[in-house]
Design a protein around this motif. Structure first.
Motif, PDB file in Angstrom:
ATOM      1  N   GLU A 103       0.653   3.256  -3.927  1.00 33.62           N
ATOM      2  CA  GLU A 103      -0.695   3.614  -3.448  1.00 33.62           C
ATOM      3  C   GLU A 103      -1.545   2.365  -3.261  1.00 33.62           C
ATOM      4  N   GLU A 104      -1.388   1.422  -4.178  1.00 32.80           N
ATOM      5  CA  GLU A 104      -2.135   0.162  -4.102  1.00 32.80           C
ATOM      6  C   GLU A 104      -1.758  -0.618  -2.835  1.00 32.80           C
ATOM      7  N   ILE A 105      -0.475  -0.645  -2.507  1.00 34.69           N
ATOM      8  CA  ILE A 105      -0.007  -1.322  -1.288  1.00 34.69           C
ATOM      9  C   ILE A 105      -0.613  -0.649  -0.062  1.00 34.69           C
ATOM     10  N   LEU A 106      -0.574   0.676  -0.032  1.00 32.16           N
ATOM     11  CA  LEU A 106      -1.106   1.419   1.115  1.00 32.16           C
ATOM     12  C   LEU A 106      -2.612   1.208   1.258  1.00 32.16           C
ATOM     13  N   THR A 107      -3.312   1.119   0.147  1.00 36.44           N
ATOM     14  CA  THR A 107      -4.744   0.850   0.171  1.00 36.44           C
ATOM     15  C   THR A 107      -4.997  -0.553   0.721  1.00 36.44           C
ATOM     16  N   GLN A 108      -4.166  -1.491   0.308  1.00 35.20           N
ATOM     17  CA  GLN A 108      -4.275  -2.874   0.790  1.00 35.20           C
ATOM     18  C   GLN A 108      -4.076  -2.939   2.304  1.00 35.20           C
ATOM     19  N   VAL A 109      -3.154  -2.141   2.827  1.00 37.49           N
ATOM     20  CA  VAL A 109      -2.893  -2.104   4.277  1.00 37.49           C
ATOM     21  C   VAL A 109      -4.104  -1.529   5.005  1.00 37.49           C
ATOM     22  N   GLY A 110      -4.766  -0.557   4.386  1.00 36.54           N
ATOM     23  CA  GLY A 110      -5.921   0.102   4.994  1.00 36.54           C
ATOM     24  C   GLY A 110      -5.561   1.510   5.434  1.00 36.54           C
ATOM     25  N   ILE A 111      -5.839   2.468   4.572  1.00 35.39           N
ATOM     26  CA  ILE A 111      -5.435   3.859   4.805  1.00 35.39           C
ATOM     27  C   ILE A 111      -6.050   4.402   6.095  1.00 35.39           C
ATOM     28  N   GLN A 112      -5.205   5.051   6.888  1.00 34.12           N
ATOM     29  CA  GLN A 112      -5.603   5.669   8.153  1.00 34.12           C
ATOM     30  C   GLN A 112      -5.230   7.152   8.115  1.00 34.12           C
ATOM     31  N   LYS A 113      -5.710   7.900   9.077  1.00 33.74           N
ATOM     32  CA  LYS A 113      -5.331   9.322   9.190  1.00 33.74           C
ATOM     33  C   LYS A 113      -3.990   9.470   9.898  1.00 33.74           C
ATOM     34  N   THR A 114      -3.760   8.655  10.943  1.00 34.37           N
ATOM     35  CA  THR A 114      -2.531   8.750  11.730  1.00 34.37           C
ATOM     36  C   THR A 114      -2.040   7.361  12.114  1.00 34.37           C
ATOM     37  N   GLY A 115      -0.821   7.316  12.609  1.00 35.68           N
ATOM     38  CA  GLY A 115      -0.266   6.067  13.123  1.00 35.68           C
ATOM     39  C   GLY A 115       0.787   5.459  12.214  1.00 35.68           C
ATOM     40  N   ILE A 116       1.375   4.395  12.713  1.00 32.71           N
ATOM     41  CA  ILE A 116       2.416   3.650  11.991  1.00 32.71           C
ATOM     42  C   ILE A 116       1.769   2.855  10.860  1.00 32.71           C
ATOM     43  N   ILE A 117       2.374   2.903   9.695  1.00 32.13           N
ATOM     44  CA  ILE A 117       1.819   2.176   8.544  1.00 32.13           C
ATOM     45  C   ILE A 117       2.105   0.682   8.643  1.00 32.13           C
ATOM     46  N   PHE A 118       3.359   0.342   8.944  1.00 38.94           N
ATOM     47  CA  PHE A 118       3.759  -1.062   9.024  1.00 38.94           C
ATOM     48  C   PHE A 118       4.203  -1.366  10.457  1.00 38.94           C
ATOM     49  N   PRO A 119       3.272  -1.738  11.339  1.00 42.43           N
ATOM     50  CA  PRO A 119       3.632  -1.994  12.740  1.00 42.43           C
ATOM     51  C   PRO A 119       4.331  -3.354  12.898  1.00 42.43           C
ATOM     52  N   LEU A 120       5.591  -3.371  12.528  1.00 43.72           N
ATOM     53  CA  LEU A 120       6.361  -4.611  12.539  1.00 43.72           C
ATOM     54  C   LEU A 120       7.552  -4.480  13.477  1.00 43.72           C
ATOM     55  N   ARG A 121       7.992  -5.606  13.983  1.00 42.96           N
ATOM     56  CA  ARG A 121       9.187  -5.669  14.815  1.00 42.96           C
ATOM     57  C   ARG A 121      10.376  -6.067  13.939  1.00 42.96           C
ATOM     58  N   ASP A 122      11.535  -5.653  14.360  1.00 44.04           N
ATOM     59  CA  ASP A 122      12.770  -5.960  13.662  1.00 44.04           C
ATOM     60  C   ASP A 122      12.921  -7.463  13.434  1.00 44.04           C
ATOM     61  N   TRP A 123      12.650  -8.251  14.472  1.00 44.48           N
ATOM     62  CA  TRP A 123      12.813  -9.705  14.369  1.00 44.48           C
ATOM     63  C   TRP A 123      11.837 -10.314  13.367  1.00 44.48           C
ATOM     64  N   GLN A 124      10.638  -9.728  13.240  1.00 49.06           N
ATOM     65  CA  GLN A 124       9.665 -10.257  12.278  1.00 49.06           C
ATOM     66  C   GLN A 124      10.182 -10.090  10.852  1.00 49.06           C
ATOM     67  N   LEU A 125      10.715  -8.921  10.572  1.00 49.71           N
ATOM     68  CA  LEU A 125      11.269  -8.666   9.240  1.00 49.71           C
ATOM     69  C   LEU A 125      12.428  -9.613   8.948  1.00 49.71           C
ATOM     70  N   ARG A 126      13.366  -9.696   9.882  1.00 54.48           N
ATOM     71  CA  ARG A 126      14.536 -10.556   9.692  1.00 54.48           C
ATOM     72  C   ARG A 126      14.122 -12.010   9.479  1.00 54.48           C
ATOM     73  N   TYR A 127      13.235 -12.501  10.346  1.00 53.73           N
ATOM     74  CA  TYR A 127      12.818 -13.897  10.248  1.00 53.73           C
ATOM     75  C   TYR A 127      12.100 -14.165   8.925  1.00 53.73           C
TER      76      TYR A 127
END
Length: 174
Positions: A103-127
């Motif tokens: 919950e703390e992580i989600l609060t840090q991201v900024g809670i929304q009503k809808t949408g993707i929580i972690f808008p990341l690309r595959d290459w960003q994660l890998r890199y």
């Protein structure tokens, strides 16, 4: 090589396939690298700030990369304290508990009503994972190793194998 082979089939290329002489690299055997708590402590400071919440989420839940990037705010029920994973490898959704640290992580991201929580690309994660692991002196670490890290740390903290199977969405204890 496949590109030139297809061109030849279609009659668009008439020479020899220039890739024929290229030696294919032999795939190295898969060696998972689960991170211990100590290694995680070395690893985290080397990640870019924008990706730290997603990586922490992975380490606390054991989700797969596809599950992470497909997670939507609509799948989080703060009242029931649950996380619904819809886009799983097995196409069977599964439910995780929403513990305070998540919950703390989600609060840090900024809670929304809808949408993707972690808008990341595959290459960003890998890199980011690969780069941070090298900077921390841990050698080669893949995004999937975060899932292995969750599993190993869960069992090292007296978690039960059957519970781990359910949390990770495995159909068999194997």
């Amino acid at each position: 090589s496949k590109f030139f082979t297809e061109l030849k089939k279609w009659g668009l290329y008439f020479g020899e396939n220039p890739c024929i002489a290229v030696n294919k690299k032999i795939a190295e055997p898969f060696e998972p690298h689960p991170l211990s708590k100590e290694e995680i402590a070395k690893f985290m400071p080397h990640l870019a700030d924008y990706i730290k919440p997603a990586i922490k989420f992975c380490l606390l839940t054991g989700v797969r990369k596809k599950e992470l990037v497909g997670l939507r705010w609509e799948d989080i029920d703060f009242n029931a304290k649950t996380i619904l994973l819809r886009e799983t490898k097995t196409q069977k959704s599964r439910m995780l508990g929403l513990i305070p640290s998540i919950e703390e992580i989600l609060t840090q991201v900024g809670i929304q009503k809808t949408g993707i929580i972690f808008p990341l690309r595959d290459w960003q994660l890998r890199y980011q994972v690969s780069h941070a692991a090298k900077k921390a002196g841990l050698g080669h670490v893949r995004v999937h190793d975060l899932r292995h890290s969750f599993a190993v740390n869960f069992l090292n903290n007296d978690g039960k194998l059957h519970d781990l199977q359910i949390l990770m969405g495995h159909s068999s204890i194997k």
